[in-house]
Write a protein that holds these residues in place. Structure first.
Motif, PDB file in Angstrom:
ATOM      1  N   ALA A 196      -0.902 -22.731  -7.993  1.00 28.28           N
ATOM      2  CA  ALA A 196       0.052 -23.644  -8.635  1.00 28.28           C
ATOM      3  C   ALA A 196       0.880 -24.423  -7.624  1.00 28.28           C
ATOM      4  CB  ALA A 196       0.969 -22.862  -9.571  1.00 28.28           C
ATOM      5  N   GLY A 197       0.653 -24.178  -6.326  1.00 30.45           N
ATOM      6  CA  GLY A 197       1.404 -24.891  -5.299  1.00 30.45           C
ATOM      7  C   GLY A 197       2.760 -24.290  -4.993  1.00 30.45           C
ATOM      8  N   ARG A 198       3.030 -23.104  -5.513  1.00 31.95           N
ATOM      9  CA  ARG A 198       4.325 -22.439  -5.247  1.00 31.95           C
ATOM     10  C   ARG A 198       4.192 -21.619  -3.964  1.00 31.95           C
ATOM     11  NH1 ARG A 198       5.516 -19.222 -10.552  1.00 31.95           N
ATOM     12  NH2 ARG A 198       7.286 -18.507  -9.290  1.00 31.95           N
ATOM     13  N   ILE A 199       4.031 -22.313  -2.866  1.00 34.46           N
ATOM     14  CA  ILE A 199       3.696 -21.684  -1.596  1.00 34.46           C
ATOM     15  C   ILE A 199       4.832 -20.807  -1.071  1.00 34.46           C
ATOM     16  CG2 ILE A 199       2.931 -22.116   0.756  1.00 34.46           C
ATOM     17  CD1 ILE A 199       0.958 -22.902  -1.485  1.00 34.46           C
ATOM     18  N   LEU A 200       6.061 -21.289  -1.131  1.00 33.04           N
ATOM     19  CA  LEU A 200       7.184 -20.515  -0.607  1.00 33.04           C
ATOM     20  C   LEU A 200       7.404 -19.233  -1.409  1.00 33.04           C
ATOM     21  CD1 LEU A 200       9.742 -23.347   0.257  1.00 33.04           C
ATOM     22  CD2 LEU A 200       8.162 -22.146   1.781  1.00 33.04           C
ATOM     23  N   GLU A 252       4.698 -16.823  -0.379  1.00 36.90           N
ATOM     24  CA  GLU A 252       4.952 -16.279   0.956  1.00 36.90           C
ATOM     25  C   GLU A 252       6.067 -15.235   0.921  1.00 36.90           C
ATOM     26  OE1 GLU A 252       5.132 -17.965   5.461  1.00 36.90           O
ATOM     27  OE2 GLU A 252       6.236 -19.099   3.952  1.00 36.90           O
ATOM     28  N   MET A 253       7.079 -15.463   0.111  1.00 28.47           N
ATOM     29  CA  MET A 253       8.178 -14.507   0.017  1.00 28.47           C
ATOM     30  C   MET A 253       7.672 -13.156  -0.508  1.00 28.47           C
ATOM     31  SD  MET A 253      11.786 -14.852  -2.059  1.00 28.47           S
ATOM     32  CE  MET A 253      10.962 -14.810  -3.664  1.00 28.47           C
ATOM     33  N   LEU A 254       6.799 -13.189  -1.523  1.00 30.10           N
ATOM     34  CA  LEU A 254       6.258 -11.947  -2.065  1.00 30.10           C
ATOM     35  C   LEU A 254       5.349 -11.253  -1.051  1.00 30.10           C
ATOM     36  CD1 LEU A 254       5.439 -12.869  -5.778  1.00 30.10           C
ATOM     37  CD2 LEU A 254       7.357 -11.546  -4.900  1.00 30.10           C
ATOM     38  N   LYS A 268      -2.186 -14.522   3.043  1.00 22.92           N
ATOM     39  CA  LYS A 268      -1.216 -15.026   4.028  1.00 22.92           C
ATOM     40  C   LYS A 268      -1.815 -16.206   4.778  1.00 22.92           C
ATOM     41  CE  LYS A 268       2.555 -14.799   6.616  1.00 22.92           C
ATOM     42  NZ  LYS A 268       3.919 -15.040   6.092  1.00 22.92           N
ATOM     43  N   GLY A 269      -3.094 -16.094   5.128  1.00 25.36           N
ATOM     44  CA  GLY A 269      -3.765 -17.215   5.786  1.00 25.36           C
ATOM     45  C   GLY A 269      -3.823 -18.434   4.890  1.00 25.36           C
ATOM     46  N   SER A 270      -4.036 -18.226   3.585  1.00 30.68           N
ATOM     47  CA  SER A 270      -4.088 -19.341   2.634  1.00 30.68           C
ATOM     48  C   SER A 270      -2.743 -20.046   2.549  1.00 30.68           C
ATOM     49  CB  SER A 270      -4.492 -18.831   1.247  1.00 30.68           C
ATOM     50  OG  SER A 270      -5.770 -18.241   1.274  1.00 30.68           O
ATOM     51  N   VAL A 271      -1.665 -19.264   2.550  1.00 28.42           N
ATOM     52  CA  VAL A 271      -0.313 -19.840   2.514  1.00 28.42           C
ATOM     53  C   VAL A 271      -0.057 -20.659   3.777  1.00 28.42           C
ATOM     54  CG1 VAL A 271       2.130 -19.237   2.715  1.00 28.42           C
ATOM     55  CG2 VAL A 271       0.723 -18.159   0.952  1.00 28.42           C
TER      56      VAL A 271
END
Length: 204
Positions: free
Chosen positions: A94-98, A101-103, A120-123
């Motif tokens: 969905a594009g909620r990258i941050l 990453e936080m999770l 993590k690599g995808s983020v």
């Protein structure tokens, strides 16, 4: 695990997003809906196909809600996704990258498996940190060499490195200006000065 593959029934990849799954289901449902085969000798076949489509879609939804299966149902190149990573995958899609990453960063280091490194690599890839993304993809492949999703991600980023369409994290962090940046700045400054009735030399 059964050889039955609901993804094949819908004609999509096991790695399809939830939205892609829904769209594939809708298209097939429109095609094989019984109303389209009224007084048609193929109506029984269409009804049977529609039932198969519904069962496949329901199975995929159920598996994903349970943190289910992301590989193909025959077991070739597939893997079981941990339930805790299901929401993270949805966030990335969905594009909620941050948020994703936080999770991910909240998961203790001792619990970080191959899927953690892949995600993590995808983020990092989405953020443009290609060197760090490459390291995580490589770790994921080393931990699970038979997982084709991880290997495809590594191959993709390796191809970018070979083809030259790749910038290291150091290059991205650099605050310096390139020659093009300097030229662009001078052209803009010259235009502004001309508009004010001067020239670049006098303005400087």
């Amino acid at each position: 695990m059964s050889a039955y593959d609901p993804y094949k029934v819908l004609g999509i990849s096991p790695n399809a997003t939830d939205e892609e799954v829904k769209e594939a289901y809708r298209e097939l449902a429109r095609k094989y809906h019984p109303d389209n085969y009224t007084n048609n000798p193929l109506s029984d076949l269409a009804e049977e196909k529609m039932q198969e489509i519904n069962e496949a879609y329901d199975m995929i939804v159920k598996m994903r809600r349970q943190g289910g299966y992301y590989g193909n149902a025959g077991g070739t190149g597939g893997y079981q996704s941990d339930g805790k990573y299901y929401d993270i995958r949805n966030m990335i899609n969905a594009g909620r990258i941050l948020d994703a990453e936080m999770l991910l960063d909240g998961i203790p280091p001792a619990a970080r498996n191959a899927e953690w490194h892949y995600l993590k690599g995808s983020v990092l890839y989405r953020k443009g940190w290609l060197e760090s993304a490459h390291q995580h993809f490589m770790t994921a492949v080393q931990m699970e060499p038979s997982n084709m999703e991880y290997r495809n991600a590594l191959n993709k980023i390796d191809f970018q490195r070979r083809s030259g369409g790749y910038r290291t994290d150091t290059e991205r962090r650099s605050d310096g200006c390139s020659g093009c940046d300097v030229c662009t700045g001078l052209i803009c400054a010259d235009c502004c000065c001309e508009c004010m009735g001067g020239d670049l030399i006098r303005c400087i």
